[in-house]
Design a protein around this motif. Structure first.
Motif, PDB file in Angstrom:
ATOM      1  N   VAL A 153      27.727 -18.210 -53.538  1.00  0.00           N
ATOM      2  CA  VAL A 153      26.541 -18.345 -52.687  1.00  0.00           C
ATOM      3  C   VAL A 153      26.872 -19.230 -51.496  1.00  0.00           C
ATOM      4  O   VAL A 153      26.560 -18.910 -50.350  1.00  0.00           O
ATOM      5  N   ASN A 154      27.533 -20.350 -51.744  1.00  0.00           N
ATOM      6  CA  ASN A 154      27.924 -21.259 -50.675  1.00  0.00           C
ATOM      7  C   ASN A 154      28.890 -20.579 -49.701  1.00  0.00           C
ATOM      8  O   ASN A 154      28.733 -20.689 -48.483  1.00  0.00           O
ATOM      9  N   TYR A 155      29.860 -19.848 -50.235  1.00  0.00           N
ATOM     10  CA  TYR A 155      30.813 -19.130 -49.388  1.00  0.00           C
ATOM     11  C   TYR A 155      30.102 -18.127 -48.485  1.00  0.00           C
ATOM     12  O   TYR A 155      30.355 -18.056 -47.281  1.00  0.00           O
ATOM     13  N   ILE A 156      29.192 -17.347 -49.079  1.00  0.00           N
ATOM     14  CA  ILE A 156      28.457 -16.333 -48.317  1.00  0.00           C
ATOM     15  C   ILE A 156      27.649 -16.993 -47.205  1.00  0.00           C
ATOM     16  O   ILE A 156      27.713 -16.580 -46.042  1.00  0.00           O
ATOM     17  N   HIS A 157      26.908 -18.015 -47.535  1.00  0.00           N
ATOM     18  CA  HIS A 157      26.031 -18.646 -46.550  1.00  0.00           C
ATOM     19  C   HIS A 157      26.787 -19.428 -45.484  1.00  0.00           C
ATOM     20  O   HIS A 157      26.318 -19.524 -44.344  1.00  0.00           O
ATOM     21  N   LYS A 158      27.942 -19.965 -45.818  1.00  0.00           N
ATOM     22  CA  LYS A 158      28.714 -20.750 -44.839  1.00  0.00           C
ATOM     23  C   LYS A 158      29.564 -19.868 -43.918  1.00  0.00           C
ATOM     24  O   LYS A 158      30.135 -20.355 -42.949  1.00  0.00           O
ATOM     25  N   ASN A 159      29.642 -18.579 -44.193  1.00  0.00           N
ATOM     26  CA  ASN A 159      30.481 -17.680 -43.395  1.00  0.00           C
ATOM     27  C   ASN A 159      30.179 -17.741 -41.899  1.00  0.00           C
ATOM     28  O   ASN A 159      31.094 -17.891 -41.095  1.00  0.00           O
ATOM     29  N   PRO A 160      28.909 -17.648 -41.453  1.00  0.00           N
ATOM     30  CA  PRO A 160      28.629 -17.722 -40.015  1.00  0.00           C
ATOM     31  C   PRO A 160      28.879 -19.107 -39.423  1.00  0.00           C
ATOM     32  O   PRO A 160      29.174 -19.229 -38.238  1.00  0.00           O
ATOM     33  N   PHE A 165      29.367 -19.273 -35.294  1.00  0.00           N
ATOM     34  CA  PHE A 165      28.182 -18.624 -34.724  1.00  0.00           C
ATOM     35  C   PHE A 165      26.952 -19.528 -34.738  1.00  0.00           C
ATOM     36  O   PHE A 165      26.086 -19.422 -33.879  1.00  0.00           O
ATOM     37  N   VAL A 166      26.846 -20.367 -35.759  1.00  0.00           N
ATOM     38  CA  VAL A 166      25.704 -21.273 -35.902  1.00  0.00           C
ATOM     39  C   VAL A 166      26.193 -22.608 -36.448  1.00  0.00           C
ATOM     40  O   VAL A 166      27.284 -22.701 -37.020  1.00  0.00           O
ATOM     41  N   LEU A 167      25.367 -23.644 -36.271  1.00  0.00           N
ATOM     42  CA  LEU A 167      25.702 -24.956 -36.812  1.00  0.00           C
ATOM     43  C   LEU A 167      25.204 -25.129 -38.243  1.00  0.00           C
ATOM     44  O   LEU A 167      25.803 -25.843 -39.041  1.00  0.00           O
ATOM     45  N   GLU A 168      24.084 -24.483 -38.545  1.00  0.00           N
ATOM     46  CA  GLU A 168      23.504 -24.551 -39.891  1.00  0.00           C
ATOM     47  C   GLU A 168      23.410 -23.135 -40.450  1.00  0.00           C
ATOM     48  O   GLU A 168      22.996 -22.218 -39.744  1.00  0.00           O
ATOM     49  N   ASP A 169      23.758 -22.968 -41.721  1.00  0.00           N
ATOM     50  CA  ASP A 169      23.781 -21.623 -42.312  1.00  0.00           C
ATOM     51  C   ASP A 169      22.438 -20.914 -42.243  1.00  0.00           C
ATOM     52  O   ASP A 169      22.374 -19.711 -42.035  1.00  0.00           O
ATOM     53  N   TYR A 170      21.346 -21.638 -42.367  1.00  0.00           N
ATOM     54  CA  TYR A 170      20.028 -21.001 -42.362  1.00  0.00           C
ATOM     55  C   TYR A 170      19.581 -20.566 -40.970  1.00  0.00           C
ATOM     56  O   TYR A 170      18.520 -19.966 -40.813  1.00  0.00           O
ATOM     57  N   HIS A 171      20.384 -20.842 -39.956  1.00  0.00           N
ATOM     58  CA  HIS A 171      20.087 -20.367 -38.603  1.00  0.00           C
ATOM     59  C   HIS A 171      20.597 -18.941 -38.359  1.00  0.00           C
ATOM     60  O   HIS A 171      20.221 -18.322 -37.373  1.00  0.00           O
ATOM     61  N   TRP A 172      21.480 -18.450 -39.217  1.00  0.00           N
ATOM     62  CA  TRP A 172      22.012 -17.098 -39.060  1.00  0.00           C
ATOM     63  C   TRP A 172      20.945 -16.094 -39.496  1.00  0.00           C
ATOM     64  O   TRP A 172      20.516 -16.080 -40.655  1.00  0.00           O
ATOM     65  N   LYS A 173      20.506 -15.295 -38.575  1.00  0.00           N
ATOM     66  CA  LYS A 173      19.387 -14.359 -38.782  1.00  0.00           C
ATOM     67  C   LYS A 173      19.650 -13.355 -39.903  1.00  0.00           C
ATOM     68  O   LYS A 173      18.735 -12.933 -40.601  1.00  0.00           O
ATOM     69  N   TYR A 174      20.888 -12.967 -40.071  1.00  0.00           N
ATOM     70  CA  TYR A 174      21.239 -11.896 -41.008  1.00  0.00           C
ATOM     71  C   TYR A 174      21.897 -12.446 -42.271  1.00  0.00           C
ATOM     72  O   TYR A 174      22.989 -12.037 -42.654  1.00  0.00           O
ATOM     73  N   SER A 175      21.200 -13.369 -42.902  1.00  0.00           N
ATOM     74  CA  SER A 175      21.708 -14.026 -44.105  1.00  0.00           C
ATOM     75  C   SER A 175      20.546 -14.453 -44.978  1.00  0.00           C
ATOM     76  O   SER A 175      19.435 -14.676 -44.489  1.00  0.00           O
ATOM     77  N   SER A 176      20.808 -14.602 -46.259  1.00  0.00           N
ATOM     78  CA  SER A 176      19.788 -15.094 -47.179  1.00  0.00           C
ATOM     79  C   SER A 176      19.713 -16.611 -47.194  1.00  0.00           C
ATOM     80  O   SER A 176      18.896 -17.180 -47.920  1.00  0.00           O
ATOM     81  N   ALA A 177      20.518 -17.295 -46.387  1.00  0.00           N
ATOM     82  CA  ALA A 177      20.490 -18.761 -46.367  1.00  0.00           C
ATOM     83  C   ALA A 177      19.100 -19.289 -46.042  1.00  0.00           C
ATOM     84  O   ALA A 177      18.680 -20.310 -46.601  1.00  0.00           O
ATOM     85  N   ILE A 178      18.382 -18.607 -45.181  1.00  0.00           N
ATOM     86  CA  ILE A 178      17.020 -19.039 -44.835  1.00  0.00           C
ATOM     87  C   ILE A 178      16.114 -19.014 -46.062  1.00  0.00           C
ATOM     88  O   ILE A 178      15.271 -19.890 -46.253  1.00  0.00           O
ATOM     89  N   ASP A 179      16.291 -18.030 -46.932  1.00  0.00           N
ATOM     90  CA  ASP A 179      15.489 -17.937 -48.155  1.00  0.00           C
ATOM     91  C   ASP A 179      15.763 -19.124 -49.081  1.00  0.00           C
ATOM     92  O   ASP A 179      14.853 -19.661 -49.704  1.00  0.00           O
ATOM     93  N   TYR A 180      17.031 -19.517 -49.162  1.00  0.00           N
ATOM     94  CA  TYR A 180      17.408 -20.643 -50.019  1.00  0.00           C
ATOM     95  C   TYR A 180      16.987 -21.980 -49.405  1.00  0.00           C
ATOM     96  O   TYR A 180      16.952 -22.991 -50.098  1.00  0.00           O
ATOM     97  N   ALA A 181      16.668 -21.976 -48.112  1.00  0.00           N
ATOM     98  CA  ALA A 181      16.206 -23.191 -47.432  1.00  0.00           C
ATOM     99  C   ALA A 181      14.680 -23.250 -47.379  1.00  0.00           C
ATOM    100  O   ALA A 181      14.117 -24.128 -46.730  1.00  0.00           O
ATOM    101  N   GLY A 182      13.998 -22.311 -48.041  1.00  0.00           N
ATOM    102  CA  GLY A 182      12.546 -22.333 -48.111  1.00  0.00           C
ATOM    103  C   GLY A 182      11.845 -21.409 -47.133  1.00  0.00           C
ATOM    104  O   GLY A 182      10.617 -21.341 -47.116  1.00  0.00           O
ATOM    105  N   GLY A 183      12.592 -20.673 -46.325  1.00  0.00           N
ATOM    106  CA  GLY A 183      11.998 -19.745 -45.365  1.00  0.00           C
ATOM    107  C   GLY A 183      11.989 -18.327 -45.892  1.00  0.00           C
ATOM    108  O   GLY A 183      12.155 -18.079 -47.082  1.00  0.00           O
ATOM    109  N   LYS A 184      11.814 -17.379 -44.977  1.00  0.00           N
ATOM    110  CA  LYS A 184      11.756 -15.961 -45.338  1.00  0.00           C
ATOM    111  C   LYS A 184      12.701 -15.181 -44.441  1.00  0.00           C
ATOM    112  O   LYS A 184      12.540 -15.159 -43.229  1.00  0.00           O
ATOM    113  N   GLY A 185      13.691 -14.540 -45.043  1.00  0.00           N
ATOM    114  CA  GLY A 185      14.653 -13.755 -44.297  1.00  0.00           C
ATOM    115  C   GLY A 185      14.213 -12.318 -44.090  1.00  0.00           C
ATOM    116  O   GLY A 185      13.123 -11.914 -44.498  1.00  0.00           O
ATOM    117  N   LEU A 186      15.082 -11.531 -43.483  1.00  0.00           N
ATOM    118  CA  LEU A 186      14.795 -10.142 -43.163  1.00  0.00           C
ATOM    119  C   LEU A 186      14.924  -9.198 -44.360  1.00  0.00           C
ATOM    120  O   LEU A 186      14.344  -8.119 -44.368  1.00  0.00           O
TER     121      LEU A 186
END
Length: 192
Positions: A153-160, A165-186
């Motif tokens: 999970v960490n590897y997948i989210h840290k890829n961008p 591409f981004v400074l924080e994993d949850y900023h990548w639009k096309y990733s589930s990192a936002i879901d794990y950070a409490g938001g809602k992804g695509l």
């Protein structure tokens, strides 16, 4: 050759198999020649729509994903106990849809080059009739422990982040990192 977790290597062909039909798998697969095709939202949308469809209609249980410009990472299981078939259907459908989207995209400046690269890859592969979009190897890794799941999970989210591409994993639009950070992804996911 070293593996950090449980994988079955078949002969010298480097083909990997999903032996536990109900298992949780980490898979990565790339576009032929590692072409950066996913640089336009229109192509990402094909993957997003297909992943959501696979969950609604095909039994995919998606726990984690990251869609990168040239490749995809997924952590999933198949409720229908045939993860190889599910992944094959996903790749077959998305490859055809992305090719059609490229062909019909009037703003695609690389259209001829992209189609030629896909056609060249297809002619070099005896398993393909005309065009090849995805590389055939998926290298599925069955995940069997909480620590290995966390690692993937960490590897997948840290890829961008690692790609710059981004400074924080949850900023990548096309990733589930936002879901794990409490938001809602695509893409709909089930958090582990």
């Amino acid at each position: 050759m070293e593996f950090d977790n449980k994988v079955t290597l078949i002969g010298m062909s480097r083909k990997y198999k999903m032996l536990d039909k109900d298992g949780l798998y980490f898979v990565s697969f790339a576009v032929v020649n590692w072409i950066d095709i996913f640089v336009r939202d229109i192509y990402f949308e094909v993957l997003v729509d297909s992943l959501n469809y696979c969950q609604r209609e095909k039994g995919m249980k998606l726990y984690c994903y990251c869609l990168m410009p040239s490749h995809v990472h997924l952590l999933f299981r198949d409720a229908n106990s045939n993860p190889s078939k599910l992944l094959k259907e996903f790749k077959t459908f998305t490859s055809k849809m992305i090719r059609k989207t490229i062909e019909s995209n009037p703003r695609e400046s690389r259209k001829e080059w992209l189609l030629r690269m896909m056609q060249d890859a297809g002619t070099k592969n005896s398993n393909v009739k005309h065009y090849q979009f995805w590389q055939q190897n998926n290298q599925p890794i069955e995940l069997w422990s909480a620590s290995v799941i966390d690692q993937k999970v960490n590897y997948i989210h840290k890829n961008p982040v690692k790609a710059g591409f981004v400074l924080e994993d949850y900023h990548w639009k096309y990733s589930s990192a936002i879901d794990y950070a409490g938001g809602k992804g695509l893409v709909e996911i089930s958090c582990i």
